[in-house]
Enzyme design. Structure first.
Site, short mmCIF file in Angstrom:
data_model
loop_
_atom_site.label_atom_id
_atom_site.label_comp_id
_atom_site.label_asym_id
_atom_site.label_seq_id
_atom_site.Cartn_x
_atom_site.Cartn_y
_atom_site.Cartn_z
N ASN A 79 9.13 -47.99 131.29
CA ASN A 79 8.47 -47.91 132.37
C ASN A 79 7.52 -49.27 132.59
OD1 ASN A 79 5.55 -47.25 132.01
ND2 ASN A 79 6.79 -45.20 131.02
N PHE A 121 -4.18 -38.96 134.13
CA PHE A 121 -4.02 -39.88 135.05
C PHE A 121 -2.85 -39.72 136.19
CE2 PHE A 121 -6.34 -44.01 134.88
CZ PHE A 121 -7.19 -43.80 133.82
N LYS A 165 -2.16 -28.79 134.47
CA LYS A 165 -2.63 -29.54 133.23
C LYS A 165 -3.72 -28.78 132.61
CE LYS A 165 0.49 -33.10 133.99
NZ LYS A 165 1.50 -34.23 133.32
N LYS A 213 -1.47 -31.45 139.64
CA LYS A 213 -1.44 -31.90 138.18
C LYS A 213 -2.71 -31.54 137.55
CE LYS A 213 1.91 -35.51 138.50
NZ LYS A 213 2.07 -37.08 138.74
O1 C5P Z 1 3.70 -38.00 134.47
P1 C5P Z 1 2.71 -37.40 135.11
O2 C5P Z 1 2.43 -37.86 136.40
O3 C5P Z 1 2.65 -35.77 135.10
O4 C5P Z 1 1.31 -37.62 134.33
C1 C5P Z 1 0.15 -37.09 134.62
C2 C5P Z 1 -0.65 -37.19 133.17
O5 C5P Z 1 -0.04 -36.56 132.19
C3 C5P Z 1 -0.94 -38.67 132.59
O6 C5P Z 1 -2.46 -38.65 132.20
C4 C5P Z 1 0.01 -38.73 131.58
O7 C5P Z 1 -0.33 -39.63 130.63
C5 C5P Z 1 0.21 -37.31 131.13
N1 C5P Z 1 1.52 -36.87 130.62
C6 C5P Z 1 1.77 -36.39 129.33
N2 C5P Z 1 2.89 -36.31 128.97
C7 C5P Z 1 4.10 -36.19 129.47
C8 C5P Z 1 3.98 -36.88 130.85
C9 C5P Z 1 2.82 -37.28 131.35
O8 C5P Z 1 0.82 -36.17 128.73
N3 C5P Z 1 5.31 -36.05 129.09
#
Ligand code: C5P
Length: 388
Positions: free
Chosen positions: A202, A315, A333, A329
């Site tokens: 990305n 983030f 999370k 999120k």
């Molecule tokens: O991808 P997403 O928008 O859900 O990401 C939100 C947060 O989760 C970011 O801080 C990213 O670093 C983290 N993340 C992660 N593992 C993933 C996808 C995202 O820790 N597989």
């Protein structure tokens, strides 16, 4: 914060009016000292009106003379000299105290920040350069002059940077409380191999995470930087760990999680990886090619489930429904804070040096931040760890 602004006799003195106004708007108290030469460019009254305080110029002008320089020197939390001529720089470097400003600077114990502004040749003159070096060695911060067209119609280095830029640096200065903690920062774009020569990735450049690591080190934190793809030099002093794929990053983060006080997860982790990575380069044959992808672990979500003392900051880089997505999120999370940014906005997101962010806390507080450099935003994010 109480800011003492010293204005000296440069054509850029008019910009100090905007600096005063911006510092006031940001909630600071500002008192101004002008040199006699500065009053030839901008009137004392302008600064008095904007700062809402009396302006000092002449040490002995008051009918009831008092040691104003000593009073101002101890009143100030910070002394900013903008614009600073070669003359005031030389005087400070040599401890000369022959007017209100130079005497106050000699008498103050507050941090001093200097914004030199002058003709390119005066700036590059060995005398000025030696003086600036002396000041830096004494811990005085110098805000580098900008390059551009100067008042003398020459092009070169010596312009006073824009007031907004100077004020951002000053505000940032306020925001640098020590960070006595151990931090894990992730950064960059993970890569998910398809075959030995191709991968899925990305646009993340890693700048935000590297900026956080840089600022955290400066504030005394112990930092582990786990980085996926990023074309940046790791900041000096970090424990640097490379992790290319989401699975590698997952393992490295979990390995260190128990030893840290907080995790700031700026890495753009791929949500999916290729199920069967080809051991050989895939040959061009059929008109279509289907890759089967499987879900990667959500690293942050896993941390959210097992966290004990650790603060978690995630983030949310979004292109739509910023707040709703970020709040979801944060909840899913189990984060303490989420830094949301709309990556489609100009001046925000991946390759930019600036970012426009909104902080959301688990207690529901929402704080919209203005556009600022990633370094300044890094300090704001670090402040979340000590202020709340
Ligand atoms: O991808 P997403 O928008 O859900 O990401 C939100 C947060 O989760 C970011 O801080 C990213 O670093 C983290 N993340 C992660 N593992 C993933 C996808 C995202 O820790 N597989």
């Amino acid at each position: 914060m109480k800011i003492l602004l010293g204005v000296t006799g440069s054509i850029a003195a008019y910009k100090a009016v905007e600096i005063t106004s911006r510092l006031k708007k940001a909630g600071n108290e500002v008192k101004v000292i002008m040199t006699a030469n500065a009053t030839k460019f901008v009137s004392k009254r302008t600064f008095a009106e904007i700062s809402k305080n009396a302006v000092s110029v002449d040490m002995f002008s008051e009918p009831d003379y008092k040691a104003e320089h000593i009073e101002l020197a101890s009143w100030a939390d910070l002394v900013l000299i903008a614009p600073a001529t070669a003359n005031i720089i030389a005087k400070i470097a040599n401890g000369i105290a022959d007017d209100t400003l130079s005497t106050t600077i000699l008498a103050t114990k507050a941090p001093v920040i200097i914004c030199p502004a002058m003709n390119t040749n005066m700036l590059s003159n060995t005398a000025t350069q030696t003086n600036l070096k002396t000041l830096t060695q004494r811990g005085i911060e110098i805000i580098e002059p900008a390059t551009g067209i100067l008042a003398c119609q020459t092009v070169g280095k010596g312009r006073l940077p824009e007031p907004a830029e100077i004020v951002e640096k000053i505000l940032n200065h306020q925001n640098k409380k020590p960070l006595p903690m151990k931090l894990l920062v992730t950064a960059g774009a993970t890569i998910e191999p398809i075959d030995p020569v191709r991968y899925i990735t990305n646009h993340s450049t890693g700048r935000m995470g590297y900026a956080i690591a840089t600022q955290a080190i400066k504030r005394g934190a112990e930092v582990i930087l786990i980085s996926a793809k990023a074309e940046l030099q790791p900041p000096e002093g970090v424990k640097f760990i490379k992790a290319e794929t989401a699975l590698e990053m997952h393992d490295k983060v979990l390995e260190h999680f128990n030893s840290v006080d907080a995790v700031i997860m700026t890495a753009a982790v791929s949500d999916y990886r290729v199920k069967n990575i080809s051991t050989q380069k895939i040959k061009k044959s059929a008109d279509t090619l289907t890759l089967e992808l499987v879900k990667n672990p959500d690293i942050l979500k896993e941390l959210g489930k097992v966290k004990t003392k650790q603060k978690l900051i995630g983030f949310a880089a979004e292109t739509e429904n910023l707040l709703e997505n970020a709040q979801r999120k944060l909840r899913e999370k189990n984060l303490d804070f989420i830094v949301a940014n709309n990556v489609t906005q100009a001046g925000a997101g991946f390759a930019a040096d600036t970012n426009i962010a909104t902080f959301i806390s688990k207690t529901g507080q929402v704080q919209n931040l203005p556009k600022m450099s990633k370094l300044s935003l890094a300090d704001e994010i670090l402040n979340l760890l000590i202020e709340r």
